[in-house]
Design a protein around this motif. Structure first.
Motif, PDB file in Angstrom:
ATOM      1  N   PHE A  28       0.835  -1.204   0.000  1.00 53.00           N
ATOM      2  CA  PHE A  28       0.000   0.000   0.000  1.00 53.00           C
ATOM      3  C   PHE A  28       0.875   1.261   0.000  1.00 53.00           C
ATOM      4  O   PHE A  28       0.500   2.284  -0.549  1.00 53.00           O
ATOM      5  CB  PHE A  28      -0.924   0.020   1.222  1.00 53.00           C
ATOM      6  N   ILE A  72       1.017   5.569   4.640  1.00 51.91           N
ATOM      7  CA  ILE A  72       0.081   5.403   3.530  1.00 51.91           C
ATOM      8  C   ILE A  72      -0.746   6.677   3.397  1.00 51.91           C
ATOM      9  O   ILE A  72      -1.412   7.097   4.342  1.00 51.91           O
ATOM     10  CB  ILE A  72      -0.859   4.204   3.765  1.00 51.91           C
ATOM     11  N   SER A  93      -4.675   1.229  -3.856  1.00 51.24           N
ATOM     12  CA  SER A  93      -4.279  -0.121  -3.450  1.00 51.24           C
ATOM     13  C   SER A  93      -5.498  -0.949  -3.073  1.00 51.24           C
ATOM     14  O   SER A  93      -5.606  -2.117  -3.436  1.00 51.24           O
ATOM     15  CB  SER A  93      -3.300  -0.051  -2.271  1.00 51.24           C
TER      16      SER A  93
END
Length: 211
Positions: A79, A87, A95
């Motif tokens: 991710f 992230i 993702s």
């Protein structure tokens, strides 16, 4: 001008407009907005900076920010497309879109291949396969003897490693999945097809499938 500033402050680093993300993924604009609500909850659960840190990711998966699991680590790493240890919202949506029921099967196969390719060498080796099988068992609170795990790995290698070079490359992986479609069922989360603005509690659950 004050109103404009307040509007800008609503979104933190890494935010991308839902309309842009919807155009790149199977999600609708409303679904992306629902995912943003979820993202805000996850990204503020430990550190209030609008980014998901590994501890927050662990907390979302296991309700415990300290639980270590290879499977969760690999998902986090995949991710984290920019490889900067967090992230961002755009990374989260793009993702996560791979797990959408309408995402191309080829994308699911490729993502799962990367998941198993722990050393990022472009192939899945015996030890990597064994480590991931054990991690998946652990994540699902299942326990198998070492002999059974070895048998699963050996059976998979015999079937998938058609070149008999002790590893599975991406072409062999595609052929293996084609013969064993249940392998990528882990890559589809049906809940992602019915997101609404009120969608409150997505938790990624994986299931161990027969290889």
């Amino acid at each position: 001008m004050g109103c404009f500033c307040l509007k800008k402050l609503r979104h933190k680093a890494g935010y991308e407009a839902p309309i842009n993300l919807a155009s790149e993924t199977p999600f609708t604009v409303n679904e992306v907005e629902a995912l943003y609500d979820l993202f805000k909850k996850l990204s503020n659960s430990i550190i209030d900076d609008g980014l998901i840190h590994k501890e927050e990711f662990q907390l979302a998966l296991f309700k415990n920010s300290n639980k270590q699991n290879l499977f969760a680590d690999r998902i986090f790493d995949l991710f984290d497309v920019k490889h900067n240890g967090v992230i961002e919202f755009g990374e989260f949506v793009r993702s996560l879109s791979v797990f959408h029921p309408n995402a191309p099967e080829a994308d699911k196969i490729a993502f799962l291949f990367k998941l198993y390719d722990l050393r990022q060498t472009g192939c899945i080796e015996v030890e990597e396969l064994k480590e991931m099988v054990m991690a998946l068992l652990c994540e699902n609170n299942m326990s198998l003897s070492g002999d059974v795990v070895d048998l699963i790995v050996e059976k998979t290698m015999i079937e998938a490693d058609t070149k008999r070079d002790g590893k599975i490359d991406d072409e062999e992986w595609k052929e293996f999945v084609k013969k064993n479609p249940s392998v990528i069922k882990i890559m589809t989360l049906s809940d992602l097809k019915d997101l609404t603005l009120a969608f409150p509690s997505f938790v990624m659950n994986s299931e161990v499938r027969d290889l």
